[in-house]
Scaffold this motif. Sequence first.
Motif, short mmCIF file in Angstrom:
data_model
loop_
_atom_site.label_atom_id
_atom_site.label_comp_id
_atom_site.label_asym_id
_atom_site.label_seq_id
_atom_site.Cartn_x
_atom_site.Cartn_y
_atom_site.Cartn_z
N GLY A 10 0.79 -1.23 0.00
CA GLY A 10 0.00 0.00 0.00
C GLY A 10 0.81 1.27 0.00
O GLY A 10 0.26 2.33 0.31
N ASN A 11 2.10 1.21 -0.27
CA ASN A 11 2.92 2.42 -0.23
C ASN A 11 2.97 3.16 -1.57
O ASN A 11 3.66 4.18 -1.70
N GLY A 12 2.30 2.66 -2.59
CA GLY A 12 2.21 3.37 -3.85
C GLY A 12 3.36 3.15 -4.81
O GLY A 12 3.41 3.81 -5.87
N LEU A 13 4.26 2.26 -4.49
CA LEU A 13 5.39 2.01 -5.39
C LEU A 13 4.95 1.13 -6.55
O LEU A 13 4.23 0.14 -6.36
N SER A 14 5.40 1.46 -7.74
CA SER A 14 5.04 0.68 -8.93
C SER A 14 5.85 -0.62 -8.98
O SER A 14 6.85 -0.78 -8.27
N PHE A 15 5.40 -1.51 -9.85
CA PHE A 15 6.11 -2.78 -10.00
C PHE A 15 7.54 -2.55 -10.51
O PHE A 15 8.48 -3.19 -10.04
N ASP A 16 7.68 -1.65 -11.48
CA ASP A 16 9.01 -1.40 -12.05
C ASP A 16 9.98 -0.86 -11.01
O ASP A 16 11.14 -1.27 -10.94
N PHE A 17 9.48 0.08 -10.19
CA PHE A 17 10.39 0.65 -9.18
C PHE A 17 10.69 -0.37 -8.09
O PHE A 17 11.79 -0.39 -7.55
N ARG A 18 9.71 -1.20 -7.74
CA ARG A 18 9.99 -2.25 -6.75
C ARG A 18 11.09 -3.18 -7.25
O ARG A 18 11.96 -3.60 -6.48
N GLN A 19 11.05 -3.49 -8.53
CA GLN A 19 12.08 -4.36 -9.10
C GLN A 19 13.45 -3.68 -9.03
O GLN A 19 14.45 -4.31 -8.67
N LEU A 20 13.47 -2.39 -9.36
CA LEU A 20 14.73 -1.64 -9.28
C LEU A 20 15.22 -1.55 -7.85
O LEU A 20 16.42 -1.70 -7.58
N LEU A 21 14.31 -1.31 -6.91
CA LEU A 21 14.69 -1.20 -5.50
C LEU A 21 15.25 -2.52 -4.99
O LEU A 21 16.22 -2.54 -4.21
N ALA A 22 14.68 -3.63 -5.42
CA ALA A 22 15.20 -4.94 -5.02
C ALA A 22 16.62 -5.15 -5.56
O ALA A 22 17.49 -5.71 -4.87
N GLU A 23 16.86 -4.70 -6.79
CA GLU A 23 18.20 -4.82 -7.37
C GLU A 23 19.22 -3.96 -6.59
O GLU A 23 20.35 -4.39 -6.35
N LEU A 24 18.80 -2.75 -6.21
CA LEU A 24 19.69 -1.89 -5.42
C LEU A 24 20.00 -2.53 -4.07
O LEU A 24 21.13 -2.44 -3.57
N TYR A 25 18.99 -3.15 -3.47
CA TYR A 25 19.20 -3.81 -2.17
C TYR A 25 20.17 -4.98 -2.32
O TYR A 25 21.06 -5.17 -1.46
#
Length: 337
Positions: free
Chosen positions: A169-184
């Motif tokens: 529910g934080n409003g993050l899109s699928f694409d950005f979630r994927q990018l954030l996972a890669e950064l992590y």
Amino acid sequence: MKISRVALDLAKNLIQVHAVDSSGRPVVRKSLRRTQLLPLFRDLPPCEVGMEACASAHHWARHLQAMGHRVQLLPPQYVKPFLLGQKNDANDAVAVCTAMSHPEIPRVTVKTIAQQDVQALHRVRAMRMKQRTALINQTRGLLAEYGLVIAVSPAALRKAIPELLEDAGNGLSFDFRQLLAELYEELVAIDRRVAELTQRIERDVRAHDQGKRLLEIPGIGPLTASALIATVGDAKQFCNGRQMAAFLGLVPRQHSSGGKNRLLGIHKRGDSYLRGLLVHGARSVLRTATDKPDDRSRWLVNLAARRHRNIATVAQANKNARIAWAILTSEQRYRAN
């Protein structure tokens, strides 16, 4: 042709040679490729060879010493004043040759391969830590653009990213979630690499006799002890502990004239990485010195109360550098009082 001194201006592919005889008259002025340098010195009788202490200088110095030549490595900041005319390789080599004739200019001790190996570990670790800091800052900046502000702490970011990825529910899109996972994943990989390099440094220094004795000094941990051994090398090149502290940039700058001595802040010359380690270690000593009854702790607490905590921290770092010099130049162990 009797050559007395040879000055080299080092570069990646071309090396400028400037040689003089005993009267100082130039007898050789030419540019050589890397593969031509050692054959030239094989045909020369032992002589003085000088170069600036820069990239590849220690490599060439070891080879030339093995041939019987007497090598001088000069700090670049002391060679610069002797440069005449425009800056080019030929004039740089002349400046090195002129600086060689001044014995008051300090010389840099040639490092062994083992010392350079340890320095390489420290440099790679420092590079990884810079990459980690840049990655953390960029990740926090990207999250802030989505209205998600994370506390200024690496630990807070490491804890927050998995929670953000799980929160639908934080409003993050699928694409950005994927990018954030890669950064992590990249952050975790860098953390693991830094930990591995730190373990290697700590393991090496604890197997070293001088390292074991340096670790007994309050405020000097494995990283600082290892960096001291790799950077300073033979501490006997310094006449006393103050000279070594000056080499590390932990003594005051002077602006004195006409018998009036005016001391300013520390001049910060030398190895900034090693100086930073010593200052961080001194800061930890000051933080824990309040309730200790020994003379050093009382002196440090009183100095911090009279002047400033930063002044006391640098004073403690200076003291640790002098103690380290005494330990490196002898077989003594640290004595608290």
